[in-house]
Design an enzyme around this catalytic site. Sequence first.
Site, PDB file in Angstrom:
ATOM      1  N   SER A  52      -4.785  -2.842  -2.883  1.00  0.00           N
ATOM      2  CA  SER A  52      -4.028  -2.510  -4.092  1.00  0.00           C
ATOM      3  C   SER A  52      -4.902  -1.695  -5.046  1.00  0.00           C
ATOM      4  O   SER A  52      -4.405  -1.129  -6.020  1.00  0.00           O
ATOM      5  CB  SER A  52      -3.525  -3.782  -4.783  1.00  0.00           C
ATOM      6  OG  SER A  52      -4.571  -4.725  -4.906  1.00  0.00           O
ATOM      7  N   ASP A  90      -9.858  -6.285   2.075  1.00  0.00           N
ATOM      8  CA  ASP A  90      -8.778  -5.709   2.882  1.00  0.00           C
ATOM      9  C   ASP A  90      -9.312  -4.614   3.796  1.00  0.00           C
ATOM     10  O   ASP A  90     -10.045  -3.726   3.334  1.00  0.00           O
ATOM     11  CB  ASP A  90      -7.716  -5.069   1.967  1.00  0.00           C
ATOM     12  CG  ASP A  90      -6.576  -6.006   1.647  1.00  0.00           C
ATOM     13  OD1 ASP A  90      -6.360  -6.994   2.393  1.00  0.00           O
ATOM     14  OD2 ASP A  90      -5.886  -5.773   0.637  1.00  0.00           O
ATOM     15  N   LYS A 120      -9.235  -9.048   5.533  1.00  0.00           N
ATOM     16  CA  LYS A 120      -7.800  -9.362   5.592  1.00  0.00           C
ATOM     17  C   LYS A 120      -7.081  -8.210   6.283  1.00  0.00           C
ATOM     18  O   LYS A 120      -7.359  -7.043   6.002  1.00  0.00           O
ATOM     19  CB  LYS A 120      -7.223  -9.599   4.198  1.00  0.00           C
ATOM     20  CG  LYS A 120      -5.706  -9.841   4.222  1.00  0.00           C
ATOM     21  CD  LYS A 120      -5.184 -10.481   2.944  1.00  0.00           C
ATOM     22  CE  LYS A 120      -4.970  -9.553   1.789  1.00  0.00           C
ATOM     23  NZ  LYS A 120      -4.005  -8.456   2.051  1.00  0.00           N
ATOM     24  N   GLU A 189       3.583 -12.841   1.401  1.00  0.00           N
ATOM     25  CA  GLU A 189       3.990 -12.063   0.229  1.00  0.00           C
ATOM     26  C   GLU A 189       5.508 -11.900   0.167  1.00  0.00           C
ATOM     27  O   GLU A 189       6.146 -11.479   1.144  1.00  0.00           O
ATOM     28  CB  GLU A 189       3.303 -10.673   0.267  1.00  0.00           C
ATOM     29  CG  GLU A 189       3.672  -9.803  -0.914  1.00  0.00           C
ATOM     30  CD  GLU A 189       2.734  -8.615  -1.129  1.00  0.00           C
ATOM     31  OE1 GLU A 189       1.700  -8.516  -0.436  1.00  0.00           O
ATOM     32  OE2 GLU A 189       3.052  -7.778  -1.997  1.00  0.00           O
TER      33      GLU A 189
END
Length: 271
Positions: A52, A90, A120, A189
Amino acid sequence: MSVHQKIKRVTTHVLHEMKLRNEKIAMLTAYDYSIARIIDQAEIDVILVGDSASNVMAGNESTLPITMDEMIYHAKSVVRGVQRALVVVDLPFGSYQGNSKEALTNAVRMMKETGGHAVKLEGGQEIIESVQRILSAGIPVMGHLGLTPQSIHKFGTYVVRAREDEEANKLIEDAHKLQEAGCFAIVLEKIPAKLAERVAKELRIPIIGIGAGIGVDGQVLVIHDMLGITQEFSPRFLRRYHNLSEEIKGSVKSYISDVKTKDFPNEKEQY
Ligand code: KIV
């Protein structure tokens, strides 16, 4: 805490114990040294160097453009600020899908160059080979199912996922597969709370939710969202703890005014 007291680190093992004790896990994103240091001192359990960063740090519309080099830069900065939390990084879009050898190479690079503690990856069955290969090198892997932003062009929208039985059943199967492969935790999510609760009850590993209700083992939010730095993004699941964008604007306006009116610097603020 005195300088001589050793800080007890949060490990994947600690997270499992928390699940067994029914103690909720608190996770937030961070992308730089200063914020990571503050949230680590506040005793956050897990820090996610999320892709993000592509949205909130670089201003892209999706997480797809961020590169390995950029994620490494963010993760290295975060790790320098952290003494206690588990740091999960990530793997960016394109670095692990399709070719498990490349996935391993990229995961090893991420661990070596950043000092992060885990990676991740988004997806279930489609990426299971990559997950297995990375795990075989001793690198802890966190899964991510439900709304997986790296697949946004497949989904077409950011609406709630797995409302229908077919997608919900696949998600449950994928969660089991990730657990059997050896993932230490999974992020769910934007899925229905009942489904997330079922997954958290069925699985031994911690399930961390974002827009997945209260029945999971922990929660994660993007720090820019929960502090109110991002302004337009306001999904139902987001709780804002601050309106930092207004506070920053207010402080900047005061500074501009002080400079223009020659109020700053005063005598005490000069040499
Ligand atoms: O990149 C990210 O910030 C994430 C969280 C939303 C879980 O993956």
